[in-house]
Scaffold this motif. Structure first.
Motif, PDB file in Angstrom:
ATOM      1  N   SER A  98       4.285  -2.339 -13.392  1.00 49.67           N
ATOM      2  CA  SER A  98       3.872  -2.619 -12.015  1.00 49.67           C
ATOM      3  C   SER A  98       4.900  -3.503 -11.333  1.00 49.67           C
ATOM      4  N   PHE A  99       5.162  -3.204 -10.055  1.00 52.14           N
ATOM      5  CA  PHE A  99       6.133  -3.941  -9.256  1.00 52.14           C
ATOM      6  C   PHE A  99       5.577  -4.109  -7.847  1.00 52.14           C
ATOM      7  N   THR A 100       5.984  -5.204  -7.167  1.00 50.88           N
ATOM      8  CA  THR A 100       5.569  -5.457  -5.787  1.00 50.88           C
ATOM      9  C   THR A 100       6.764  -5.977  -4.997  1.00 50.88           C
ATOM     10  N   TYR A 101       6.927  -5.451  -3.769  1.00 51.75           N
ATOM     11  CA  TYR A 101       8.016  -5.852  -2.883  1.00 51.75           C
ATOM     12  C   TYR A 101       7.474  -6.015  -1.471  1.00 51.75           C
ATOM     13  N   PRO A 102       8.113  -6.867  -0.646  1.00 55.24           N
ATOM     14  CA  PRO A 102       7.691  -6.981   0.750  1.00 55.24           C
ATOM     15  C   PRO A 102       7.976  -5.676   1.494  1.00 55.24           C
ATOM     16  N   ALA A 103       7.176  -5.391   2.505  1.00 50.65           N
ATOM     17  CA  ALA A 103       7.330  -4.146   3.260  1.00 50.65           C
ATOM     18  C   ALA A 103       7.026  -4.382   4.733  1.00 50.65           C
ATOM     19  N   GLY A 104       7.296  -3.369   5.526  1.00 55.38           N
ATOM     20  CA  GLY A 104       7.053  -3.426   6.958  1.00 55.38           C
ATOM     21  C   GLY A 104       5.688  -2.856   7.307  1.00 55.38           C
ATOM     22  N   GLN A 105       5.667  -2.047   8.354  1.00 59.56           N
ATOM     23  CA  GLN A 105       4.436  -1.414   8.826  1.00 59.56           C
ATOM     24  C   GLN A 105       3.957  -0.367   7.819  1.00 59.56           C
ATOM     25  N   PRO A 106       2.655  -0.038   7.856  1.00 61.01           N
ATOM     26  CA  PRO A 106       2.138   0.964   6.917  1.00 61.01           C
ATOM     27  C   PRO A 106       2.821   2.324   7.060  1.00 61.01           C
ATOM     28  N   ALA A 107       2.949   3.016   5.953  1.00 59.43           N
ATOM     29  CA  ALA A 107       3.487   4.376   5.946  1.00 59.43           C
ATOM     30  C   ALA A 107       2.607   5.269   6.811  1.00 59.43           C
ATOM     31  N   LYS A 108       3.186   6.311   7.380  1.00 57.00           N
ATOM     32  CA  LYS A 108       2.479   7.216   8.301  1.00 57.00           C
ATOM     33  C   LYS A 108       1.875   8.416   7.582  1.00 57.00           C
ATOM     34  N   GLY A 109       1.157   8.193   6.521  1.00 56.32           N
ATOM     35  CA  GLY A 109       0.516   9.293   5.820  1.00 56.32           C
ATOM     36  C   GLY A 109       0.782   9.243   4.332  1.00 56.32           C
ATOM     37  N   ARG A 110       0.432  10.340   3.685  1.00 61.64           N
ATOM     38  CA  ARG A 110       0.593  10.463   2.237  1.00 61.64           C
ATOM     39  C   ARG A 110       1.690  11.472   1.932  1.00 61.64           C
ATOM     40  N   ALA A 111       2.245  11.353   0.728  1.00 58.60           N
ATOM     41  CA  ALA A 111       3.307  12.280   0.340  1.00 58.60           C
ATOM     42  C   ALA A 111       3.288  12.504  -1.166  1.00 58.60           C
ATOM     43  N   LEU A 112       3.781  13.656  -1.564  1.00 59.56           N
ATOM     44  CA  LEU A 112       3.962  14.017  -2.969  1.00 59.56           C
ATOM     45  C   LEU A 112       5.366  14.577  -3.094  1.00 59.56           C
TER      46      LEU A 112
END
Length: 98
Positions: free
Chosen positions: A5-19
């Motif tokens: 498990s890893f955690t990093y800072p991020a910006g705005q939420p992603a715009k959907g799901r992806a595979l």
């Protein structure tokens, strides 16, 4: 099998799901879901025991250089090379780009 498990800072939420990708010989699957807490969390399930340092170094190069969307990534690895990992991550994030 090992779970990392890893955690990093991020910006705005992603715009959907992806595979991106699939689990098979020498490949991996990346499942991306948006997160609302401003962090990028990653859970790696890998068939390669003792590979935590390799994953940590790869993620630090990718996710500390720029702000990525807030997301949760589930990665299912079957011995993929770092180049394949980066490709699959870029494919997943490209699908949710604004």
């Amino acid at each position: 099998m090992e779970t990392l498990s890893f955690t990093y800072p991020a910006g705005q939420p992603a715009k959907g799901r992806a595979l991106a990708g699939y689990v098979g010989s020498g490949d991996l699957e990346v499942l991306l879901e948006p997160a609302t807490n401003g962090t990028l969390t990653i859970q790696v399930l890998t068939s390669v025991n003792g590979s935590a340092d390799r994953w940590r170094h790869l993620f630090e190069r990718l996710f500390t250089a720029q702000a990525w969307p807030a997301a949760h990534l589930d990665i299912h690895d079957f011995g993929a090379t770092p180049g394949v990992v980066r490709l699959r991550l870029e494919q997943a994030f490209e699908e949710v780009a604004p």
